[in-house]
Motif scaffolding. Structure first.
Motif, PDB file in Angstrom:
ATOM      1  N   UNK A 138      -3.768  -4.429  -5.172  1.00  0.00           N
ATOM      2  CA  UNK A 138      -4.517  -4.752  -6.383  1.00  0.00           C
ATOM      3  C   UNK A 138      -4.534  -3.555  -7.328  1.00  0.00           C
ATOM      4  N   UNK A 139      -4.695  -2.359  -6.767  1.00  0.00           N
ATOM      5  CA  UNK A 139      -4.631  -1.147  -7.587  1.00  0.00           C
ATOM      6  C   UNK A 139      -3.250  -1.007  -8.225  1.00  0.00           C
ATOM      7  N   UNK A 140      -2.216  -1.306  -7.438  1.00  0.00           N
ATOM      8  CA  UNK A 140      -0.859  -1.170  -7.949  1.00  0.00           C
ATOM      9  C   UNK A 140      -0.596  -2.092  -9.121  1.00  0.00           C
ATOM     10  N   UNK A 141      -1.177  -3.294  -9.089  1.00  0.00           N
ATOM     11  CA  UNK A 141      -0.954  -4.259 -10.166  1.00  0.00           C
ATOM     12  C   UNK A 141      -1.411  -3.716 -11.513  1.00  0.00           C
ATOM     13  N   UNK A 184      -0.329  -5.609  12.459  1.00  0.00           N
ATOM     14  CA  UNK A 184      -1.514  -5.246  13.238  1.00  0.00           C
ATOM     15  C   UNK A 184      -2.653  -4.726  12.371  1.00  0.00           C
ATOM     16  N   UNK A 185      -2.379  -4.461  11.084  1.00  0.00           N
ATOM     17  CA  UNK A 185      -3.411  -3.929  10.205  1.00  0.00           C
ATOM     18  C   UNK A 185      -4.121  -5.042   9.438  1.00  0.00           C
ATOM     19  N   UNK A 186      -5.353  -4.782   9.073  1.00  0.00           N
ATOM     20  CA  UNK A 186      -6.181  -5.741   8.349  1.00  0.00           C
ATOM     21  C   UNK A 186      -5.569  -6.024   6.972  1.00  0.00           C
ATOM     22  N   UNK A 187      -5.282  -7.283   6.654  1.00  0.00           N
ATOM     23  CA  UNK A 187      -4.713  -7.609   5.332  1.00  0.00           C
ATOM     24  C   UNK A 187      -5.606  -7.171   4.179  1.00  0.00           C
ATOM     25  N   UNK A 188      -6.924  -7.166   4.412  1.00  0.00           N
ATOM     26  CA  UNK A 188      -7.844  -6.785   3.349  1.00  0.00           C
ATOM     27  C   UNK A 188      -7.631  -5.368   2.869  1.00  0.00           C
ATOM     28  N   UNK A 189      -7.280  -4.461   3.774  1.00  0.00           N
ATOM     29  CA  UNK A 189      -7.050  -3.073   3.394  1.00  0.00           C
ATOM     30  C   UNK A 189      -5.821  -2.955   2.492  1.00  0.00           C
ATOM     31  N   UNK A 190      -4.748  -3.644   2.846  1.00  0.00           N
ATOM     32  CA  UNK A 190      -3.545  -3.607   2.031  1.00  0.00           C
ATOM     33  C   UNK A 190      -3.766  -4.342   0.711  1.00  0.00           C
ATOM     34  N   UNK A 191      -4.555  -5.412   0.720  1.00  0.00           N
ATOM     35  CA  UNK A 191      -4.831  -6.151  -0.512  1.00  0.00           C
ATOM     36  C   UNK A 191      -5.468  -5.236  -1.552  1.00  0.00           C
ATOM     37  N   UNK A 192      -6.405  -4.407  -1.136  1.00  0.00           N
ATOM     38  CA  UNK A 192      -7.058  -3.486  -2.063  1.00  0.00           C
ATOM     39  C   UNK A 192      -6.048  -2.520  -2.672  1.00  0.00           C
TER      40      UNK A 192
END
Length: 273
Positions: free
Chosen positions: A161-164, A150-158
């Motif tokens: 990306x930091x984790x990488x 239910x959450x926006x994929x864009x928020x998790x993508x950010x």
């Protein structure tokens, strides 16, 4: 990074406990790929002067000898409530990541008391890495990432990306199905589409059935021998919400592996009173 300094700033809150030592050890042993600066925060409760004991400061100095010579360390002292002091330092020093040791909580203790780490996870505007026992962070190969469709994929993508930048390894995108009426194949199709929108490479998808989300995550992480769990958070800094159910807080309290929590939305944080 949230600060203008070229170094990645890490805060380790310290109450001189074994949990604090574990957080310090994890930070000292991690093979940082970027320049880091470590802030060690000790907090004295004015209502309990001398509660840490006479040898606490000497003990902390000994623990800090585990850090490589090239890592800059600053020691900070504050007085007042532990979580309030942490939030103030996050803003004042432009902290990028909190590494918090936790003893974990079980049963009713986890409901009514919780740990400092759990409370920090709920209110921190920056990512938190919760450590419950000495981990092998540098060798993290499999990272479980619970997915909320239910959450926006864009928020998790950010967040990922930091984790990488910090952790190498394969992501395992996990959806925990708590509705027994939904077919597992349907859930997998939804997860596959969500993963595609994330646009993050080197991953696998998985769906598990469980009565509770946190229990499903922990079971799957144990099955694959994961080295870390990474989860986005939507915490509320209002103290009235402090003890509402939180999957991230449950994981921090019960996981035996490091739990990386990342706020999915930038927000202003008011300090709890």
């Amino acid at each position: 990074m949230t600060n203008s300094n070229s170094r990645f700033r890490i805060l380790i809150p310290c109450d001189y406990s074994e949990a604090c030592r574990q957080a310090l050890e994890a930070c000292a042993k991690f093979d940082w790929k970027i320049p880091v600066e470590v802030f060690i925060l000790t907090v004295q409760d004015p209502t309990q002067p001398g509660s840490y004991g006479q040898n606490a400061d000497r003990q902390l100095s000994e623990w800090l000898t585990a850090f490589p010579a090239g890592i800059q360390i600053q020691r900070l002292n504050a007085s007042g409530r532990f979580v309030n002091a942490v939030l103030e330092v996050l803003t004042r020093h432009g902290i990028d990541l909190v590494i918090a040791g936790t003893r974990g909580s079980r049963g009713w203790d986890g409901v009514f008391v919780g740990s400092h780490a759990e409370k920090i996870v709920r209110v921190s505007p920056v990512p938190v890495l919760a450590i419950q026992q000495p981990p092998r962070i540098a060798g993290t190969r499999d990272i479980v990432v619970p997915i909320d469709l239910d959450h926006d994929p864009g928020e998790l993508r950010a967040c990922l990306t930091k984790m990488r930048r910090l952790f190498s390894g394969r992501f395992h995108f996990l959806y925990v199905e708590t509705n027994p009426a939904r077919h597992e194949q349907t859930a997998m199709e939804l997860l596959t589409e969500y993963s595609r929108k994330l646009g993050i490479g080197h991953y696998e998808n998985a769906v598990v059935n469980a009565d509770e989300v946190a229990a499903g995550i922990l079971k799957y992480a144990a099955q694959i021998g994961a080295g870390m769990i990474a989860i986005g958070t939507m915490g509320n800094p209002d103290p009235a919400h402090m003890f509402r159910p939180s999957v991230a807080a449950d994981l921090v309290n019960h996981a035996r592996i490091p739990v990386f929590t990342c706020p999915l939305r930038q927000r202003e944080v008011s300090i709890p009173r």
